[in-house]
Design a protein around this motif. Sequence first.
Motif, PDB file in Angstrom:
ATOM      1  N   ARG A   1       0.819  -1.198   0.000  1.00 19.79           N
ATOM      2  CA  ARG A   1       0.000   0.000   0.000  1.00 19.79           C
ATOM      3  C   ARG A   1       0.862   1.262   0.000  1.00 19.79           C
ATOM      4  O   ARG A   1       0.561   2.224  -0.710  1.00 19.79           O
ATOM      5  N   ARG A   2       1.922   1.264   0.765  1.00 21.11           N
ATOM      6  CA  ARG A   2       2.782   2.460   0.830  1.00 21.11           C
ATOM      7  C   ARG A   2       3.438   2.735  -0.516  1.00 21.11           C
ATOM      8  O   ARG A   2       3.542   3.893  -0.941  1.00 21.11           O
TER       9      ARG A   2
ATOM     10  N   ASP B   1       0.722   4.043  -2.952  1.00 15.96           N
ATOM     11  CA  ASP B   1       0.347   5.418  -2.652  1.00 15.96           C
ATOM     12  C   ASP B   1       1.418   6.418  -3.082  1.00 15.96           C
ATOM     13  O   ASP B   1       1.120   7.582  -3.369  1.00 15.96           O
TER      14      ASP B   1
ATOM     15  N   LEU C   1      -0.576   3.271  -8.890  1.00 18.52           N
ATOM     16  CA  LEU C   1      -1.844   3.314  -8.168  1.00 18.52           C
ATOM     17  C   LEU C   1      -3.015   3.321  -9.143  1.00 18.52           C
ATOM     18  O   LEU C   1      -4.026   2.644  -8.915  1.00 18.52           O
TER      19      LEU C   1
ATOM     20  N   ARG D   1     -11.522   0.289   0.977  1.00 18.71           N
ATOM     21  CA  ARG D   1     -10.331   1.001   0.514  1.00 18.71           C
ATOM     22  C   ARG D   1      -9.923   2.097   1.501  1.00 18.71           C
ATOM     23  O   ARG D   1      -8.739   2.279   1.787  1.00 18.71           O
TER      24      ARG D   1
ATOM     25  N   GLU E   1      -6.392   2.370   3.473  1.00 22.17           N
ATOM     26  CA  GLU E   1      -5.552   3.553   3.332  1.00 22.17           C
ATOM     27  C   GLU E   1      -5.239   4.173   4.692  1.00 22.17           C
ATOM     28  O   GLU E   1      -4.133   4.665   4.912  1.00 22.17           O
ATOM     29  N   CYS E   2      -6.199   4.137   5.602  1.00 23.57           N
ATOM     30  CA  CYS E   2      -5.934   4.644   6.961  1.00 23.57           C
ATOM     31  C   CYS E   2      -4.857   3.816   7.641  1.00 23.57           C
ATOM     32  O   CYS E   2      -3.988   4.343   8.324  1.00 23.57           O
TER      33      CYS E   2
END
Length: 220
Positions: free
Chosen positions: A112-113, A116, A122, A166, A170-171
Amino acid sequence: MGLRERKKHRTRLSLIDAAFELFQAQGYEATTVDQIAAAVEVSPRTFFRYFGSKEDLALDFTVEYEDLITTALAARPEEEPPFAALTHAFREFIHLMETNAAEDTERFLRHRRVLDANPVLLATSFARMAETEKKLTVEIARRQGTDPVTDPRPRLLVAFVTSAVRVGFECSAGGAGHLGSLVGNVENALSLTEEALRPGWDQLSLGSSGQVATKASSPR
C-alpha cells in the motif's frame, strides 16, 4: 504443499519482499528486474517464471484479493440480503488476513505504501480492482435477480462497500501499520457504510423507468 511447491512459494515471496524493499529505498521507477533478481540471487530468467513484469509483481496482491473476495461472496447463503452478503464476505477476507502470519499483513501494508507513492502504479491498481468490482457486481445482480445493465443498484452497492474497505486500508497504510489497526479500521469503515444505508435499500422494487417504485425514507 510438497517440497518443490514450498520452495517455489518461498522464492516467489523472496522476490516480492526484495522488490518492495528496493521500491521503498530507491523508488519503483528506478528499480529494475535485474536488481530484484540479484537481491534474491536468482537470474532474471527465473524472475520471469514467476512474474510477467515488474508491474505484475507490484500488483500481485490484487490477484489474490480478487480470488479471496469472489470466493467468499459466492459462499454466502443464498437467502442473505445482497448488501449483508457483500459486507460479510469482506469481513471474512479481513479476518483471514488476521489469522495469517504477521509478515503477510506487513507485506500488504508495504504494498500500500509503495502504491500510494506512485500515481501511475496506483492508477493501474485501481483499474485492476475495477475488474474485480465487475465480477462482484455480476454476483450481486444474480442474487438480486436484476440486470446490472439496466439496474444501477448492484454497481452502487459494490462501489459503496469497496470504497469503504479502501478507506480502511488507506488509513492503516498511513498510520502505525499494525495488524490490529488494519482490521479495526476496515471494520469501522464497513460499519459506517452499514449505518449510512437504509436497511432493504438493495431490495427495493424499481419501476419501468428505472426509478424506485416506493418512496425511500431518509438514510439513518
